[in-house]
Write a protein that holds these residues in place. Structure first.
Motif, mmCIF file in Angstrom:
data_model
loop_
_atom_site.group_PDB
_atom_site.id
_atom_site.type_symbol
_atom_site.label_atom_id
_atom_site.label_comp_id
_atom_site.label_asym_id
_atom_site.label_seq_id
_atom_site.Cartn_x
_atom_site.Cartn_y
_atom_site.Cartn_z
ATOM 1 N N SER A 1 -14.908 46.886 86.077
ATOM 2 C CA SER A 1 -15.846 47.872 85.897
ATOM 3 C C SER A 1 -17.510 47.361 85.045
ATOM 4 C CB SER A 1 -16.014 49.215 85.464
ATOM 5 O OG SER A 1 -15.786 49.395 84.412
ATOM 6 N N ARG A 2 -17.841 48.284 85.576
ATOM 7 C CA ARG A 2 -19.248 46.918 84.233
ATOM 8 C C ARG A 2 -19.651 47.970 83.476
ATOM 9 N NH1 ARG A 2 -24.874 45.019 85.248
ATOM 10 N NH2 ARG A 2 -25.924 47.029 83.272
ATOM 11 N N ARG A 3 -18.734 48.888 83.350
ATOM 12 C CA ARG A 3 -18.740 48.957 81.248
ATOM 13 C C ARG A 3 -17.945 48.610 81.050
ATOM 14 N NH1 ARG A 3 -16.821 55.341 80.271
ATOM 15 N NH2 ARG A 3 -16.124 54.295 78.560
ATOM 16 N N ASN A 4 -16.992 48.256 81.784
ATOM 17 C CA ASN A 4 -15.590 47.119 81.264
ATOM 18 C C ASN A 4 -15.950 45.574 80.792
ATOM 19 O OD1 ASN A 4 -13.995 49.781 80.618
ATOM 20 N ND2 ASN A 4 -12.673 48.800 82.255
ATOM 21 N N LEU A 5 -16.937 45.393 81.542
ATOM 22 C CA LEU A 5 -17.033 43.735 81.234
ATOM 23 C C LEU A 5 -18.120 43.228 80.380
ATOM 24 C CD1 LEU A 5 -17.646 42.855 85.451
ATOM 25 C CD2 LEU A 5 -15.539 41.726 83.921
ATOM 26 N N LEU A 6 -19.039 44.197 80.701
ATOM 27 C CA LEU A 6 -20.174 44.446 79.468
ATOM 28 C C LEU A 6 -19.787 44.989 77.994
ATOM 29 C CD1 LEU A 6 -22.755 46.069 81.100
ATOM 30 C CD2 LEU A 6 -23.448 44.104 80.898
ATOM 31 N N MET B 1 4.745 50.379 70.896
ATOM 32 C CA MET B 1 3.609 49.850 70.772
ATOM 33 C C MET B 1 2.297 49.779 71.915
ATOM 34 S SD MET B 1 3.002 45.818 69.649
ATOM 35 C CE MET B 1 2.398 45.484 71.668
ATOM 36 N N GLY B 2 2.508 50.789 72.558
ATOM 37 C CA GLY B 2 1.809 51.682 73.522
ATOM 38 C C GLY B 2 1.418 50.273 74.511
ATOM 39 N N ASN B 3 0.654 50.717 75.102
ATOM 40 C CA ASN B 3 0.354 49.231 76.231
ATOM 41 C C ASN B 3 0.145 47.924 76.055
ATOM 42 O OD1 ASN B 3 0.362 51.365 78.417
ATOM 43 N ND2 ASN B 3 -2.029 52.116 77.531
ATOM 44 N N GLY B 4 -0.325 47.424 74.645
ATOM 45 C CA GLY B 4 -0.093 46.017 74.393
ATOM 46 C C GLY B 4 -1.188 45.645 73.127
ATOM 47 N N LEU B 5 -1.373 44.426 73.703
ATOM 48 C CA LEU B 5 -3.420 43.974 73.221
ATOM 49 C C LEU B 5 -3.866 43.539 73.906
ATOM 50 C CD1 LEU B 5 -1.071 42.692 70.424
ATOM 51 C CD2 LEU B 5 -1.826 44.125 69.796
ATOM 52 N N TYR B 6 -4.938 44.361 74.366
ATOM 53 C CA TYR B 6 -6.541 43.111 74.738
ATOM 54 C C TYR B 6 -6.627 42.516 74.121
ATOM 55 C CZ TYR B 6 -10.405 42.908 77.868
ATOM 56 O OH TYR B 6 -10.962 42.123 78.309
ATOM 57 N N LEU B 7 -6.904 40.510 74.624
ATOM 58 C CA LEU B 7 -7.413 39.789 74.174
ATOM 59 C C LEU B 7 -9.287 40.164 74.771
ATOM 60 C CD1 LEU B 7 -4.711 37.162 74.378
ATOM 61 C CD2 LEU B 7 -4.920 39.627 72.601
ATOM 62 N N TYR B 8 -9.950 39.539 73.618
ATOM 63 C CA TYR B 8 -11.372 38.867 73.935
ATOM 64 C C TYR B 8 -11.061 37.602 73.936
ATOM 65 C CZ TYR B 8 -11.260 43.966 73.658
ATOM 66 O OH TYR B 8 -11.780 45.031 73.020
ATOM 67 N N GLY B 9 -11.615 36.564 72.940
ATOM 68 C CA GLY B 9 -11.316 35.145 72.446
ATOM 69 C C GLY B 9 -10.559 34.760 71.536
ATOM 70 N N GLY C 1 -14.215 48.044 70.273
ATOM 71 C CA GLY C 1 -14.230 46.989 71.464
ATOM 72 C C GLY C 1 -13.292 48.229 72.559
ATOM 73 N N LEU C 2 -13.073 47.798 73.906
ATOM 74 C CA LEU C 2 -12.535 48.948 75.176
ATOM 75 C C LEU C 2 -11.724 49.989 74.437
ATOM 76 C CD1 LEU C 2 -11.634 46.039 77.568
ATOM 77 C CD2 LEU C 2 -13.732 46.837 77.048
ATOM 78 N N ASP C 3 -12.252 50.952 75.637
ATOM 79 C CA ASP C 3 -11.701 52.389 75.024
ATOM 80 C C ASP C 3 -11.619 52.665 73.452
ATOM 81 O OD1 ASP C 3 -11.140 52.800 77.480
ATOM 82 O OD2 ASP C 3 -9.360 51.916 76.971
ATOM 83 N N LEU D 1 -9.112 37.407 68.764
ATOM 84 C CA LEU D 1 -10.045 38.301 68.463
ATOM 85 C C LEU D 1 -9.205 39.219 69.592
ATOM 86 C CD1 LEU D 1 -12.118 39.288 66.598
ATOM 87 C CD2 LEU D 1 -13.403 38.502 68.828
ATOM 88 N N TYR D 2 -8.953 41.273 69.339
ATOM 89 C CA TYR D 2 -7.876 41.334 69.918
ATOM 90 C C TYR D 2 -8.204 43.114 69.257
ATOM 91 C CZ TYR D 2 -4.706 43.221 66.514
ATOM 92 O OH TYR D 2 -3.886 43.531 65.332
ATOM 93 N N SER D 3 -8.133 44.218 70.869
ATOM 94 C CA SER D 3 -7.306 45.407 70.355
ATOM 95 C C SER D 3 -6.529 45.778 71.299
ATOM 96 C CB SER D 3 -8.825 46.440 70.539
ATOM 97 O OG SER D 3 -8.914 46.415 71.814
ATOM 98 N N GLU D 4 -5.965 47.516 70.968
ATOM 99 C CA GLU D 4 -5.296 48.084 71.077
ATOM 100 C C GLU D 4 -5.397 48.742 72.513
ATOM 101 O OE1 GLU D 4 -2.520 49.757 68.559
ATOM 102 O OE2 GLU D 4 -2.720 48.823 67.336
ATOM 103 N N ALA D 5 -4.668 48.253 73.775
ATOM 104 C CA ALA D 5 -4.613 48.264 75.363
ATOM 105 C C ALA D 5 -4.505 49.833 75.001
ATOM 106 C CB ALA D 5 -4.287 47.451 75.878
ATOM 107 N N GLN D 6 -5.119 50.603 75.818
ATOM 108 C CA GLN D 6 -5.254 52.116 76.000
ATOM 109 C C GLN D 6 -4.936 51.909 77.225
ATOM 110 O OE1 GLN D 6 -5.312 54.097 73.299
ATOM 111 N NE2 GLN D 6 -5.748 52.342 72.496
#
Length: 244
Positions: free
Chosen positions: A52-57, A1-9, A23-25, A40-45
């Motif tokens: 970083s500013r880019r990731n936070l935004l 499954m790779g690096n897991g799941l990135y959660l937003y809210g 989402g991210l990446d 709400l999630y996307s697959e973490a890369q």
């Protein structure tokens, strides 16, 4: 499954469908329901994301776009939360905190967060203070050009510092007196720069934002050129979702 799941809210069920967000990446944002909670999630890369500013935004943009599409009741999660699988979420979040999450949904229902940051020009304020406070001005002028004892320097320094603090406080109290009564909840955050004298977030009824922004505008005019006010009328409610 790779690096897991990135959660937003988290949304209350049934939550969003057909969001088509990036989402991210540049990963597609998806929704996953567990009981009455929709994540709400996307697959973490990456194994972990730098703040970083880019990731936070990017994180905030996903939440704001979901809200803009009409899914207004939303618990934003802190930046950088990656989980291995949904079982982890169940064990670490829903089982221990499910009741608290439900209470937060109730608190946020039909409400939104807005933010006000107030800046002043400290040197201009000091000049104005000395013009208004003839005693301090005379004291400063009397001491100018003389070799002062350390005590005298400290005394006048403290007197000016105290007068500036009072000046700052009197401005803050005008903002509090005008805006706090319009809010269901208020969080005062630390100032982020020397020029910033006030930094507050307000939880207000969703459809009263127009009136709130008019009051901010009126404050801006009341203080004329003295202050700079940054007003954020639309943001995920980060300041009002602390789980105890």
């Amino acid at each position: 499954m790779g690096n897991g799941l990135y959660l937003y809210g988290i949304f209350p069920a049934p939550g969003p469908t057909n969001l088509h967000l990036e989402g991210l990446d540049r990963q597609p944002v998806q929704a996953h329901a567990i009981d009455e909670f929709v994540f709400l999630y996307s697959e973490a890369q990456q194994e972990r994301y730098l703040a970083s500013r880019r990731n936070l935004l990017g994180h905030e943009k996903v939440l704001e776009q979901a809200m803009e599409k009409g899914y207004r009741t939303l618990l934003p999660l802190q930046f950088g939360l990656i989980i291995e699988n949904w079982e982890t979420v169940n064990q670490q979040l829903i089982v221990p905190q499910g009741q608290g999450l439900g209470e937060l949904f109730n608190k946020l229902n039909g409400r939104r967060e807005v933010g006000v940051k107030v800046f002043w020009d400290a040197s201009a304020e000091l000049e104005a203070l000395l013009q208004e406070d003839q005693g301090l001005l005379a004291e400063r002028n009397r001491l100018e050009g003389k070799s002062l004892s350390m005590d005298q320097v400290v005394q006048i320094g403290q007197a000016i510092e105290q007068a500036m603090a009072n000046r700052k406080q009197s401005i803050i109290e005008v903002f509090q007196g005008t805006l706090n009564p319009l809010a269901i909840d208020v969080v005062e955050n630390d100032a982020m720069t020397d020029a910033m004298i006030y930094n507050a977030a307000y939880l207000i009824p969703w459809d009263e934002e127009t009136y709130f922004s008019q009051q901010v505008e009126a404050l801006d005019q009341q203080f004329d050129e003295r202050l700079r006010i940054r007003y954020n009328s639309f943001t995920a409610p980060f300041n009002f979702v602390q789980l105890n």
